[in-house]
Design a protein around this motif. Structure first.
Motif, short mmCIF file in Angstrom:
data_model
loop_
_atom_site.label_atom_id
_atom_site.label_comp_id
_atom_site.label_asym_id
_atom_site.label_seq_id
_atom_site.Cartn_x
_atom_site.Cartn_y
_atom_site.Cartn_z
N ARG A 11 0.86 -1.20 0.00
CA ARG A 11 0.00 0.00 0.00
C ARG A 11 0.89 1.24 0.00
NH1 ARG A 11 -5.12 -1.59 1.27
NH2 ARG A 11 -5.29 -3.56 2.40
N GLY A 14 1.83 2.50 3.18
CA GLY A 14 2.57 1.55 4.02
C GLY A 14 4.02 1.35 3.63
N ASP A 17 6.67 1.81 6.30
CA ASP A 17 6.62 0.84 7.40
C ASP A 17 6.97 -0.58 6.96
OD1 ASP A 17 5.75 2.85 9.15
OD2 ASP A 17 3.65 2.52 8.57
N ALA A 21 8.52 -3.82 9.15
CA ALA A 21 7.66 -4.99 9.34
C ALA A 21 8.35 -6.25 8.82
CB ALA A 21 6.32 -4.79 8.64
N LEU A 77 1.17 -12.87 8.28
CA LEU A 77 0.34 -12.07 9.18
C LEU A 77 1.03 -10.74 9.51
CD1 LEU A 77 -2.34 -12.17 10.78
CD2 LEU A 77 -1.03 -13.12 12.68
N GLN A 80 0.62 -8.62 6.08
CA GLN A 80 -0.62 -8.54 5.32
C GLN A 80 -1.31 -7.18 5.36
OE1 GLN A 80 -3.17 -11.65 6.75
NE2 GLN A 80 -3.94 -10.44 8.45
N ASP A 81 -1.25 -6.46 6.47
CA ASP A 81 -1.93 -5.17 6.54
C ASP A 81 -1.25 -4.10 5.69
OD1 ASP A 81 -3.85 -6.20 8.21
OD2 ASP A 81 -2.94 -5.44 10.05
N LEU A 82 -0.01 -4.35 5.27
CA LEU A 82 0.72 -3.40 4.44
C LEU A 82 0.65 -3.73 2.95
CD1 LEU A 82 3.81 -3.07 6.78
CD2 LEU A 82 2.00 -1.39 6.45
N SER A 84 -1.08 -4.40 -0.70
CA SER A 84 -2.24 -3.89 -1.45
C SER A 84 -2.90 -4.98 -2.29
CB SER A 84 -1.82 -2.74 -2.35
OG SER A 84 -0.90 -3.17 -3.33
#
Length: 98
Positions: A11, A14, A17, A21, A77, A80-82, A84
């Motif tokens: 993203r 992201g 970060d 990560a 895990l 995954q939030d970073l 897209s």
């Protein structure tokens, strides 16, 4: 020797970060059976695209062994939030200098 080449779309918000990560979850990769080293690079033209190249002793060590492991689940895990989208992965065979 097998090289896994994973293209990781990150993203835009992201990107800053992502490296931190990745550094946090990299020990999960390093302790995998058959792991021989890796390099992570950020795209120059497309800074939200990272490429991960992992050297494995064999394809079997990467898939199914690592991909089916709890360490792989935790590795993904942590990222995954970073991401897209879904990473794309291919394998190549050969002995390359890294």
């Amino acid at each position: 020797m097998i090289h896994e080449i994973a293209v990781l779309p990150v993203r835009t918000e992201g990107v800053d970060d992502f490296r931190a990560a990745f550094d946090a979850v990299a020990p999960l990769l390093r302790r995998a059976e058959g792991y021989l080293g890796h390099v992570l690079g950020q795209g120059v033209e497309s800074q939200q695209t990272f490429t991960l190249i992992v050297r494995w002793r064999s394809l079997h060590d990467h898939t199914p062994v690592f991909e089916a492991s709890e360490d792989h689940r935790l590795f993904m895990l942590g990222l995954q939030d970073l991401l897209s989208g879904e990473p794309t992965v291919q394998h190549i065979e050969g002995n390359f200098l890294m």
